[in-house]
Design a protein around this motif. Structure first.
Motif, mmCIF file in Angstrom:
data_model
loop_
_atom_site.group_PDB
_atom_site.id
_atom_site.type_symbol
_atom_site.label_atom_id
_atom_site.label_comp_id
_atom_site.label_asym_id
_atom_site.label_seq_id
_atom_site.Cartn_x
_atom_site.Cartn_y
_atom_site.Cartn_z
ATOM 1 N N MET A 16 0.617 -1.387 0.289
ATOM 2 C CA MET A 16 -0.399 -0.073 -0.051
ATOM 3 C C MET A 16 0.544 1.312 -0.216
ATOM 4 N N GLY A 17 2.195 1.242 0.902
ATOM 5 C CA GLY A 17 2.679 2.661 0.857
ATOM 6 C C GLY A 17 3.710 3.032 -0.736
ATOM 7 N N GLU A 18 3.683 2.277 -1.051
ATOM 8 C CA GLU A 18 4.325 2.096 -2.699
ATOM 9 C C GLU A 18 3.242 2.176 -3.358
ATOM 10 N N PHE A 19 1.872 1.201 -3.250
ATOM 11 C CA PHE A 19 1.343 1.701 -4.410
ATOM 12 C C PHE A 19 0.347 3.441 -4.625
ATOM 13 N N ALA A 20 0.180 3.620 -2.731
ATOM 14 C CA ALA A 20 0.098 5.136 -2.737
ATOM 15 C C ALA A 20 0.940 6.307 -3.694
ATOM 16 N N ARG A 21 2.705 5.503 -3.386
ATOM 17 C CA ARG A 21 3.339 6.528 -3.905
ATOM 18 C C ARG A 21 3.449 7.373 -5.162
ATOM 19 N N HIS A 22 2.827 5.708 -5.829
ATOM 20 C CA HIS A 22 2.604 5.774 -7.269
ATOM 21 C C HIS A 22 1.924 5.928 -7.986
ATOM 22 N N VAL A 23 0.619 6.130 -7.131
ATOM 23 C CA VAL A 23 -0.816 7.380 -7.200
ATOM 24 C C VAL A 23 -0.388 8.573 -7.462
ATOM 25 N N GLU A 24 0.345 9.223 -6.284
ATOM 26 C CA GLU A 24 0.722 11.316 -6.312
ATOM 27 C C GLU A 24 1.687 11.307 -7.048
ATOM 28 N N ASP A 25 2.661 10.174 -7.703
ATOM 29 C CA ASP A 25 3.542 10.703 -8.606
ATOM 30 C C ASP A 25 3.216 10.647 -9.977
ATOM 31 N N LEU A 243 -9.477 2.403 -14.392
ATOM 32 C CA LEU A 243 -8.680 2.894 -14.867
ATOM 33 C C LEU A 243 -8.436 2.224 -15.869
ATOM 34 N N GLY A 244 -8.351 0.608 -16.333
ATOM 35 C CA GLY A 244 -7.869 0.795 -17.446
ATOM 36 C C GLY A 244 -8.423 1.243 -18.826
ATOM 37 N N LYS A 245 -9.767 1.203 -18.943
ATOM 38 C CA LYS A 245 -10.803 1.928 -20.191
ATOM 39 C C LYS A 245 -11.319 3.405 -20.184
ATOM 40 N N VAL A 246 -10.944 3.434 -19.159
ATOM 41 C CA VAL A 246 -11.487 5.773 -19.380
ATOM 42 C C VAL A 246 -9.800 5.764 -20.251
ATOM 43 N N THR A 247 -10.778 6.831 -21.003
ATOM 44 C CA THR A 247 -10.240 8.260 -22.028
ATOM 45 C C THR A 247 -10.441 8.792 -21.839
ATOM 46 N N THR A 248 -9.827 10.092 -22.278
ATOM 47 C CA THR A 248 -9.878 11.793 -22.222
ATOM 48 C C THR A 248 -12.169 12.342 -22.591
ATOM 49 N N GLU A 249 -11.677 11.142 -23.334
ATOM 50 C CA GLU A 249 -13.494 11.076 -24.129
ATOM 51 C C GLU A 249 -14.400 10.851 -23.529
ATOM 52 N N LYS A 250 -13.813 9.843 -22.721
ATOM 53 C CA LYS A 250 -15.443 9.441 -22.211
ATOM 54 C C LYS A 250 -15.295 9.956 -20.136
ATOM 55 N N ALA A 251 -13.679 10.195 -19.986
ATOM 56 C CA ALA A 251 -14.106 11.505 -19.092
ATOM 57 C C ALA A 251 -14.032 12.472 -19.110
ATOM 58 N N GLY A 252 -15.177 13.338 -20.492
ATOM 59 C CA GLY A 252 -15.165 14.067 -21.039
ATOM 60 C C GLY A 252 -16.345 14.647 -20.639
ATOM 61 N N VAL A 275 -0.446 -2.957 -11.172
ATOM 62 C CA VAL A 275 -1.211 -2.015 -11.393
ATOM 63 C C VAL A 275 -0.752 -1.194 -11.331
ATOM 64 N N LYS A 276 0.866 -0.707 -10.734
ATOM 65 C CA LYS A 276 1.914 0.625 -11.343
ATOM 66 C C LYS A 276 1.645 0.833 -12.926
ATOM 67 N N ASP A 277 1.875 -0.231 -13.607
ATOM 68 C CA ASP A 277 1.700 -0.313 -15.156
ATOM 69 C C ASP A 277 0.453 0.453 -15.588
ATOM 70 N N GLU A 278 -0.612 -0.086 -14.628
ATOM 71 C CA GLU A 278 -1.904 0.202 -15.306
ATOM 72 C C GLU A 278 -2.160 1.482 -14.799
ATOM 73 N N LEU A 279 -1.588 2.162 -13.950
ATOM 74 C CA LEU A 279 -1.782 3.158 -13.591
ATOM 75 C C LEU A 279 -0.997 4.516 -14.116
ATOM 76 N N SER A 280 0.234 4.363 -14.781
ATOM 77 C CA SER A 280 1.140 5.062 -15.310
ATOM 78 C C SER A 280 0.769 4.917 -17.009
ATOM 79 N N ALA A 281 -0.327 3.672 -17.326
ATOM 80 C CA ALA A 281 -0.533 4.623 -18.811
ATOM 81 C C ALA A 281 -1.568 5.193 -18.971
ATOM 82 N N CYS A 282 -2.457 4.896 -18.054
ATOM 83 C CA CYS A 282 -3.545 5.724 -17.901
ATOM 84 C C CYS A 282 -4.060 7.300 -17.353
ATOM 85 N N ALA A 283 -3.087 7.647 -16.348
ATOM 86 C CA ALA A 283 -1.856 8.951 -16.353
ATOM 87 C C ALA A 283 -1.792 9.179 -17.757
#
Length: 290
Positions: A16-25, A243-252, A275-283
Motif C-alpha cells: 500500500m505504501g508503494e501503491f500510494a506513492r505511485h498514485v501520487e507520482d 482505470l484501464g478503460k477510461v479515456t479523455t473522451e469518456k472523462a469528458g 497495477v503500477k503499469d496500469e496507473l502509469s498508462a492511464c496517467a
C-alpha cells in the motif's frame, strides 16, 4: 483512485505504501478506501450493487479501518488527497469520529475527505450496536454533530441536542484545516442519499446508477440544497470508471454529466508491477504526467 481491496493487499504496508506513492507520482487526485467494520458470514442482507445480492469480496478479505489506513498513507505521501468511499456511518459514534477525522486531516495538512453511507448489511450495523431501521435519522444527526464539533465555538464549546446525541460545552481539538471542516460526501444509490447530500453534504457519490436514474439523483440533490438555502453549485459529484478503460473522451462525457471527480478502479490483482503499469498508462493517456 480506489485502493484494490478485492486483491487482499490493503493491509500490506509495503504494497500500500508503494501503491500510494505511485498514485501520487502519476498525478491522480486522491486515494479512496472502503470500510466494513465486520463482515457477518452467511449474511442474509441483500447487497444492492450486484444482481446476485452478494458482494464481490470474500467474507475473510482483509479490510483495514479506513481512517487508520489513511493516516498510514498520509505518512507515506505528501500531497495526494485521502478519502473514504464509503465509510459506514452507523458504525461510528460521531463525537469519536469527529476527533479521529480531524486528527487525520490536521496531521495530513488538510487532505481528508469523508464519503459516508448508511450501510446495506443489517447484521454489520446491528453488531455495532445500532438499530438498522433508524440509521438514516441517526446519520443526519451524526453529520450535524461532527460539523458542530469542527466549528469554532469559542470558549463556551459546542452544543447539540437531538434524538440520539446530546452534549453541552464540548471542546474538540484539533480542528480540521479548512474552516468549514472535513468535506462530507454521501455515497449511495437511493433518493434518501441524494436528499442527504443536498441538505447536509458537500457532494454525492452515486453507486450503481447510470443514465436517467443518475440524472434524477443529481437533480434531487440540487433541489434539496436549494430548499435548504444552500448553494447547489458548491456540491460536488463523484462518478466511477475503470482505470484501464477510461479515456479523455469518456472523462469528458462524465464531466458533461456534472462530474467533478472520477473514481477509478484498478484491476483486482496483487501484482504491484501490473497495477503500477496500469496507473502509469492511464496517467499518460489522460495527460496527467509532466
Amino acid at each position: 483512485m480506489l485502493a484494490p481491496v478485492g486483491a487482499g493487499v490493503t493491509a500490506d504496508p509495503e504494497w500500500m505504501g508503494e501503491f500510494a506513492r505511485h498514485v501520487e507520482d502519476c498525478g491522480f487526485e486522491s486515494i479512496v478506501v472502503v470500510e466494513h467494520a465486520v463482515v457477518i458470514s452467511a449474511y442474509s442482507s441483500t447487497y444492492p450493487y450486484a444482481g446476485s445480492g452478494r458482494m464481490e469480496l470474500d467474507d475473510d478479505c482483509p479490510i483495514p479501518d479506513p481512517l487508520d489506513l489513511l493516516a498510514f498513507l498520509a505518512g507515506r505521501t505528501t500531497r495526494i488527497g485521502l478519502a473514504t468511499g464509503v465509510l459506514v456511518l452507523p458504525n461510528h459514534h460521531p463525537v469519536v469520529l469527529a476527533k479521529r477525522a480531524a486528527t487525520v486531516d490536521a496531521l495530513s495538512g488538510g487532505r481528508l475527505r469523508l464519503c459516508v453511507g448508511m450501510g446495506w448489511m443489517k447484521e454489520e450495523v446491528e453488531a455495532c450496536g445500532v438499530d438498522f431501521a433508524s440509521r438514516g435519522r441517526r446519520a443526519d444527526e451524526q453529520i450535524d454533530v461532527m460539523r458542530a464539533l469542527w466549528a469554532d465555538s469559542g470558549p463556551s464549546g459546542a452544543e447539540y441536542h437531538g434524538e440520539f446525541f446530546q452534549f453541552d460545552h464540548a471542546m474538540s481539538y484539533p480542528k480540521p484545516v479548512a474552516p468549514r471542516g472535513v468535506p462530507i460526501h454521501v455515497g449511495g444509490h437511493s433518493r434518501a442519499a441524494a436528499r442527504r447530500a443536498g441538505r447536509r453534504g458537500d457532494g454525492l457519490q452515486p453507486l450503481g446508477v447510470a443514465g436517467a436514474d443518475l440524472l434524477a439523483l443529481v437533480g434531487l440533490m440540487r433541489e434539496e440544497a436549494e430548499k435548504a438555502g444552500r448553494d447547489p453549485e458548491r456540491l460536488e459529484l463523484t462518478l466511477g470508471h475503470s482505470l484501464g478503460k477510461v479515456t479523455t473522451e469518456k472523462a469528458g462525457r462524465l464531466g458533461e454529466l456534472g462530474a467533478n471527480r472520477i473514481l477509478l478502479t484498478a484491476s483486482p490483482t496483487a501484482d504491484l508491477s501490473r497495477v503500477k503499469d496500469e496507473l502509469s498508462a492511464c496517467a499518460d493517456r489522460l495527460g496527467l504526467l509532466p
